[in-house]
Design an enzyme around this catalytic site. Structure first.
Site, PDB file in Angstrom:
ATOM      1  N   SER A 183       0.795  -1.225   0.000  1.00  0.00           N
ATOM      2  CA  SER A 183       0.000   0.000   0.000  1.00  0.00           C
ATOM      3  C   SER A 183       0.829   1.277   0.000  1.00  0.00           C
ATOM      4  O   SER A 183       0.333   2.318  -0.409  1.00  0.00           O
ATOM      5  CB  SER A 183      -0.936   0.003   1.205  1.00  0.00           C
ATOM      6  N   HIS A 211      -5.743  -4.180  -1.742  1.00  0.00           N
ATOM      7  CA  HIS A 211      -5.564  -3.034  -2.637  1.00  0.00           C
ATOM      8  C   HIS A 211      -5.642  -3.433  -4.106  1.00  0.00           C
ATOM      9  O   HIS A 211      -5.019  -2.782  -4.955  1.00  0.00           O
ATOM     10  CB  HIS A 211      -4.234  -2.334  -2.370  1.00  0.00           C
ATOM     11  N   LYS A 242     -12.600  -1.220   0.566  1.00  0.00           N
ATOM     12  CA  LYS A 242     -11.851  -0.368  -0.370  1.00  0.00           C
ATOM     13  C   LYS A 242     -12.617  -0.326  -1.697  1.00  0.00           C
ATOM     14  O   LYS A 242     -13.703   0.238  -1.734  1.00  0.00           O
ATOM     15  CB  LYS A 242     -10.410  -0.867  -0.475  1.00  0.00           C
TER      16      LYS A 242
HETATM   17  C1  LIG Z   1      -6.851  -1.953   4.256  1.00  0.00           C
HETATM   18  C2  LIG Z   1      -6.141  -3.238   4.446  1.00  0.00           C
HETATM   19  C3  LIG Z   1      -6.525  -4.133   5.435  1.00  0.00           C
HETATM   20  C4  LIG Z   1      -7.598  -3.813   6.434  1.00  0.00           C
HETATM   21  O1  LIG Z   1      -8.847  -3.934   5.860  1.00  0.00           O
HETATM   22  P1  LIG Z   1     -10.129  -3.605   6.759  1.00  0.00           P
HETATM   23  O2  LIG Z   1     -11.218  -4.367   6.107  1.00  0.00           O
HETATM   24  O3  LIG Z   1     -10.304  -2.135   6.722  1.00  0.00           O
HETATM   25  O4  LIG Z   1      -9.826  -4.098   8.133  1.00  0.00           O
HETATM   26  C5  LIG Z   1      -5.881  -5.352   5.515  1.00  0.00           C
HETATM   27  N1  LIG Z   1      -4.874  -5.653   4.674  1.00  0.00           N
HETATM   28  C6  LIG Z   1      -4.455  -4.804   3.724  1.00  0.00           C
HETATM   29  C7  LIG Z   1      -3.350  -5.206   2.816  1.00  0.00           C
HETATM   30  C8  LIG Z   1      -5.068  -3.575   3.586  1.00  0.00           C
HETATM   31  O5  LIG Z   1      -4.652  -2.721   2.655  1.00  0.00           O
END
Ligand SMILES: *Cc1c(COP(=O)(O)O)cnc(C)c1O
Length: 394
Positions: A183, A211, A242
């Site tokens: 990320s 992502h 996301k």
């Molecule tokens: C955003 C993210 C998470 C967390 O996701 P949530 O559903 O908001 O808890 C976990 N792993 C990665 C790689 C992320 O980018």
């Protein structure tokens, strides 16, 4: 007693503040979108949401959420295994399995919970987890919660991964854990090479594709589809928070027995509430939108290409790649913080990331492009970057 604790916490907060590391939340007074209103700052172009496909406030998503609310009610007041499973939940699990090309899927309240539960349920002290150094905090924490031996390899370093696989050769099971897309940089994990190494060493592969799902790979099926390793990845974890709607919820998807044992043993699944029906219903609509056409994805990729090209042309140090995470490198943390403030003054909302989130000296403005951005939005973004550079001398 609290007095001493308070003094300690005050000191820690003051230290964060004096090092410029105190996070202050900008408070929005509108729904999420390409443009948001922020208290005391007015309207800002949003370049820092994970709203890749613009679904966070898409009219069809809002309509689907209303429909789900009316049809399925507000809450379940139960974990899944007691009385918290509606056919809606099974429907989304099946739908995700089809979409991702897996055998089965289990929903969690978040991907943080999915990663928090998956390792401990599968592995014990006889096993080893080999983890990319830049993996998401939830993977790191999930690994900490299990008793398996922990080994790390430098980001994307396949030689080091192979060496770690060798070091852990005496383990009963070895599991390689990686983000699909990292990320902070927008770099993809080399899943083809990782799967090759896993096969050569008899290891399992877990990919957290938070992502990527919804827009990377054919039909947005994810990084594993992009690298054509759909059948070779054993475990996928991901978020619905996301690109796939942006509300909340996460999942583990993969081999049947893995999902089956998680339903019996994953603690965040057993001891935390069911995902709200509104979110489940709308997530199904998100998958409809994602599968129906390439329109949103095409827009996202076109926006990303044009923003990356313009920024590079103007001499910004943009990390190479093609992902809508577009990190603009600044260098030192205070300069990046000033840069971000200057952007806000020019109507653009983009956040600075610095140590310890990224290595020292690589502070950056991480921009994230969305299908919801228009050409004018991107032009505004580029002008704001130029103005911020002129003003801060970065
Ligand atoms: C955003 C993210 C998470 C967390 O996701 P949530 O559903 O908001 O808890 C976990 N792993 C990665 C790689 C992320 O980018």
């Amino acid at each position: 007693m609290y007095g001493a604790v308070r003094d300690d916490l005050r000191a820690r907060l003051d230290e964060l503040e004096s090092n410029g590391l105190l996070k202050r939340e900008l408070v929005m007074t509108t729904p999420q979108g390409a443009h948001v209103d922020v208290a005391e700052r007015g309207e800002l172009l949003n370049l820092c949401a994970n709203n890749y496909l613009g679904l966070a406030n898409h009219p069809e998503m809002v309509a689907a959420a209303h429909e789900a609310l009316d049809r399925w009610g507000y809450g379940l007041a139960s974990v899944r295994f007691i009385c918290g499973t509606q056919s809606l939940h099974r429907g989304l699990e099946e739908r995700l399995s089809e979409f991702l090309g897996t055998e089965d899927t289990i929903l969690f309240g978040s991907c943080f919970d999915a990663n928090g539960g998956v390792f401990e349920a599968l592995l014990d002290e006889r096993d080893a987890v080999i983890s990319d150094q830049l993996n998401h905090a939830s993977i790191i924490d999930g690994i900490r919660l299990c008793k398996a031996r922990r080994l790390r390899y430098a980001n994307g370093d396949m030689d080091e991964l192979e060496a770690r696989l060798g070091e852990a050769a005496d383990a009963r099971f070895r599991l390689i854990a990686t983000d699909g897309v990292f990320s902070m940089d927008g770099y993809a994990a080399k899943l083809d090479e990782i799967c090759d190494l896993a096969e050569r060493h008899g290891a399992l592969v877990l990919v957290d594709d938070s992502h990527a799902v919804g827009f990377v790979g054919p039909q947005g099926r994810g990084t594993h589809a992009h690298f054509e390793v759909v059948d070779r990845v054993d475990i996928l974890t991901g978020t619905l928070g996301k690109a796939v709607g942006g509300a909340s919820g996460g999942y583990v998807s993969g081999r049947q027995e893995i999902v089956d044992i998680l339903r019996q043993r994953a603690r965040p699944y057993l001891f935390s509430n069911s995902v709200a029906p509104v979110v489940v219903g709308a997530s199904l609509r998100a998958l409809d939108l994602i599968e129906r056409s390439d329109e949103l994805r095409d827009r996202l990729w076109a926006n990303t290409r044009s923003f990356r090209a313009r920024m590079t042309e103007l001499g910004f140090d943009v990390l190479p790649g093609d992902h809508p995470i577009v990190p603009v490198m600044i260098g030192e943390a205070p300069a990046a913080a000033r840069f971000s403030q200057a952007l806000v003054a020019h109507g653009v909302f983009a956040v600075a990331f610095s140590y310890p989130v990224v290595p020292l000296g690589t502070a950056r403005i991480r921009t994230q492009i969305s299908a919801a951005h228009t050409d004018d939005d991107l032009e505004l973004a580029v002008s704001a970057f130029v103005a911020a550079r002129d003003e801060t001398g970065a």
